[in-house]
Design a protein around this motif. Structure first.
Motif, PDB file in Angstrom:
ATOM      1  N   GLU A  15       0.858  -1.183   0.000  1.00  0.00           N
ATOM      2  CA  GLU A  15       0.000   0.000   0.000  1.00  0.00           C
ATOM      3  C   GLU A  15       0.893   1.230   0.000  1.00  0.00           C
ATOM      4  O   GLU A  15       1.791   1.351   0.833  1.00  0.00           O
ATOM      5  CB  GLU A  15      -0.892  -0.001   1.240  1.00  0.00           C
ATOM      6  N   ALA A  16       0.677   2.132  -0.934  1.00  0.00           N
ATOM      7  CA  ALA A  16       1.506   3.331  -0.998  1.00  0.00           C
ATOM      8  C   ALA A  16       0.835   4.398  -1.846  1.00  0.00           C
ATOM      9  O   ALA A  16       0.124   4.086  -2.809  1.00  0.00           O
ATOM     10  CB  ALA A  16       2.888   3.011  -1.585  1.00  0.00           C
ATOM     11  N   LEU A  17       1.060   5.640  -1.476  1.00  0.00           N
ATOM     12  CA  LEU A  17       0.684   6.784  -2.304  1.00  0.00           C
ATOM     13  C   LEU A  17       1.982   7.357  -2.846  1.00  0.00           C
ATOM     14  O   LEU A  17       2.897   7.688  -2.083  1.00  0.00           O
ATOM     15  CB  LEU A  17      -0.070   7.839  -1.500  1.00  0.00           C
ATOM     16  N   ILE A  18       2.056   7.468  -4.180  1.00  0.00           N
ATOM     17  CA  ILE A  18       3.316   7.803  -4.835  1.00  0.00           C
ATOM     18  C   ILE A  18       3.092   8.904  -5.858  1.00  0.00           C
ATOM     19  O   ILE A  18       2.168   8.839  -6.671  1.00  0.00           O
ATOM     20  CB  ILE A  18       3.909   6.569  -5.544  1.00  0.00           C
ATOM     21  N   ALA A  19       3.950   9.911  -5.829  1.00  0.00           N
ATOM     22  CA  ALA A  19       3.986  10.920  -6.889  1.00  0.00           C
ATOM     23  C   ALA A  19       4.967  10.444  -7.955  1.00  0.00           C
ATOM     24  O   ALA A  19       5.994   9.834  -7.638  1.00  0.00           O
ATOM     25  CB  ALA A  19       4.414  12.268  -6.332  1.00  0.00           C
ATOM     26  N   SER A  20       4.646  10.712  -9.214  1.00  0.00           N
ATOM     27  CA  SER A  20       5.488  10.222 -10.300  1.00  0.00           C
ATOM     28  C   SER A  20       5.308  11.097 -11.528  1.00  0.00           C
ATOM     29  O   SER A  20       4.255  11.689 -11.739  1.00  0.00           O
ATOM     30  CB  SER A  20       5.132   8.776 -10.638  1.00  0.00           C
ATOM     31  N   GLN A  21       6.349  11.154 -12.350  1.00  0.00           N
ATOM     32  CA  GLN A  21       6.263  11.815 -13.639  1.00  0.00           C
ATOM     33  C   GLN A  21       6.118  10.812 -14.778  1.00  0.00           C
ATOM     34  O   GLN A  21       6.175  11.175 -15.940  1.00  0.00           O
ATOM     35  CB  GLN A  21       7.494  12.701 -13.862  1.00  0.00           C
ATOM     36  N   LEU A  22       5.895   9.546 -14.431  1.00  0.00           N
ATOM     37  CA  LEU A  22       5.703   8.504 -15.427  1.00  0.00           C
ATOM     38  C   LEU A  22       4.226   8.357 -15.767  1.00  0.00           C
ATOM     39  O   LEU A  22       3.364   8.503 -14.908  1.00  0.00           O
ATOM     40  CB  LEU A  22       6.226   7.162 -14.898  1.00  0.00           C
ATOM     41  N   LYS A  23       3.954   8.046 -17.029  1.00  0.00           N
ATOM     42  CA  LYS A  23       2.599   7.690 -17.423  1.00  0.00           C
ATOM     43  C   LYS A  23       2.253   6.325 -16.834  1.00  0.00           C
ATOM     44  O   LYS A  23       3.153   5.567 -16.441  1.00  0.00           O
ATOM     45  CB  LYS A  23       2.488   7.673 -18.951  1.00  0.00           C
ATOM     46  N   PRO A  24       0.963   5.976 -16.742  1.00  0.00           N
ATOM     47  CA  PRO A  24       0.584   4.727 -16.066  1.00  0.00           C
ATOM     48  C   PRO A  24       1.319   3.488 -16.571  1.00  0.00           C
ATOM     49  O   PRO A  24       1.792   2.671 -15.776  1.00  0.00           O
ATOM     50  CB  PRO A  24      -0.920   4.633 -16.330  1.00  0.00           C
ATOM     51  N   GLU A  25       1.438   3.331 -17.893  1.00  0.00           N
ATOM     52  CA  GLU A  25       2.103   2.148 -18.434  1.00  0.00           C
ATOM     53  C   GLU A  25       3.589   2.153 -18.068  1.00  0.00           C
ATOM     54  O   GLU A  25       4.177   1.097 -17.792  1.00  0.00           O
ATOM     55  CB  GLU A  25       1.932   2.093 -19.953  1.00  0.00           C
ATOM     56  N   GLN A  26       4.216   3.328 -18.074  1.00  0.00           N
ATOM     57  CA  GLN A  26       5.613   3.434 -17.679  1.00  0.00           C
ATOM     58  C   GLN A  26       5.780   3.158 -16.182  1.00  0.00           C
ATOM     59  O   GLN A  26       6.748   2.511 -15.772  1.00  0.00           O
ATOM     60  CB  GLN A  26       6.142   4.836 -18.003  1.00  0.00           C
ATOM     61  N   PHE A  27       4.837   3.644 -15.396  1.00  0.00           N
ATOM     62  CA  PHE A  27       4.880   3.411 -13.954  1.00  0.00           C
ATOM     63  C   PHE A  27       4.790   1.915 -13.650  1.00  0.00           C
ATOM     64  O   PHE A  27       5.522   1.393 -12.796  1.00  0.00           O
ATOM     65  CB  PHE A  27       3.736   4.169 -13.283  1.00  0.00           C
ATOM     66  N   ALA A  28       3.911   1.224 -14.349  1.00  0.00           N
ATOM     67  CA  ALA A  28       3.775  -0.219 -14.154  1.00  0.00           C
ATOM     68  C   ALA A  28       5.074  -0.938 -14.481  1.00  0.00           C
ATOM     69  O   ALA A  28       5.533  -1.799 -13.721  1.00  0.00           O
ATOM     70  CB  ALA A  28       2.638  -0.752 -15.015  1.00  0.00           C
TER      71      ALA A  28
END
Length: 263
Positions: A15-28
């Motif tokens: 479980e985590a809340l994460i900020a990211s500059q990646l698009k969803p597919e890149q984040f995965a």
């Protein structure tokens, strides 16, 4: 190069809340294979409205540190919280739910209206609680009633907000096969068939008993996505948000890469 700051809630395996500059597919892909944190199972995460704010999360501080790397690569992850994330999210700020295979293939699920099938006549159903509770439960409650019950404060086994899903399970077919051969394999990975049989009989013999626990974990990494019956439900005591799972034929025809890599 300018990147968009995004907000993701990882729901499984942690479980985590994460900020990211990646698009969803890149984040995965980053979560599965692009980081030093080795992981080879399913990942479930949701994209949260980037404008969401809560006193429980210091989101603005996280955004202020979101700068691309010196070589121009986007900032992949900035962890905001790994504790009590789901209960402090607003369900209407959950934009999409993403299912990920170990090969990095991703399926995007859109929010949908709960189908009438979720309220169908009383049968025994099998639910997998995914976050923050993790267990398998056999119940005579329907999809929506189960969510209301499991989020009530007076329920000792509850949480303010939960994510869960219903698994494909035909009790009559299982009982029929059991009568012919008590050594049949279990239709649910990780649950011994004799335990499943005993749980069914207990609920049938005790009509006032609503639920029977089957496992202290949801076994999600051992359960195929093909066993997801309707989809995934976020529920609090008064709110629901449902994400429908496509049928297998739709997955094969329109999401072939995910279907091919599906566990």
């Amino acid at each position: 190069m300018e990147y968009t700051n995004r907000l993701y809630a990882v729901l499984h395996p942690q479980e985590a809340l994460i900020a990211s500059q990646l698009k969803p597919e890149q984040f995965a892909m980053h979560y599965i294979s692009g980081s030093t944190r080795f992981y080879d199972g399913k990942v479930l995460f949701a994209e949260i409205d980037a404008g969401f704010r809560s006193d429980f999360f210091d989101i603005d501080n996280a955004y202020s540190s979101m700068h691309p790397h010196s070589d121009g690569r986007p900032k992949a992850t900035k962890f905001i919280s790994c504790y009590r994330v789901l209960e402090h999210l607003e369900l209407d700020r959950i934009l999409n739910l993403y299912l990920t295979n170990p090969d990095g293939s991703v399926l995007k699920l859109d929010a949908a209206n709960p189908d009438l099938a979720l309220r169908s006549p009383e049968i025994l159903r099998l639910f997998a609680l995914i976050n923050p509770l993790r267990m398998l439960i056999l119940t005579r409650q329907n999809f929506l009633d189960f969510g209301s019950k499991i989020t009530k404060k007076e329920n000792a086994k509850s949480a303010p907000t939960v994510l869960y899903t219903q698994l494909e399970f035909d009790e009559e077919s299982f009982l029929s096969e059991w009568d012919k051969n008590s050594l049949i394999p279990s239709p649910i990975p990780g649950i011994h068939p004799s335990k499943l049989h005993s749980a069914i009989l207990e609920l049938k013999l005790r009509p006032n008993k609503l639920t029977k626990g089957l496992g202290l974990d949801n076994n999600l990494n051992r359960i195929s996505y093909s066993l997801i019956r309707h989809g995934f439900m976020f529920a609090s005591e008064k709110e629901f948000k449902f994400f429908a799972m496509p049928k297998m034929k739709d997955l094969e025809e329109n999401h072939f890469r995910f279907w091919r890599g599906m566990l």
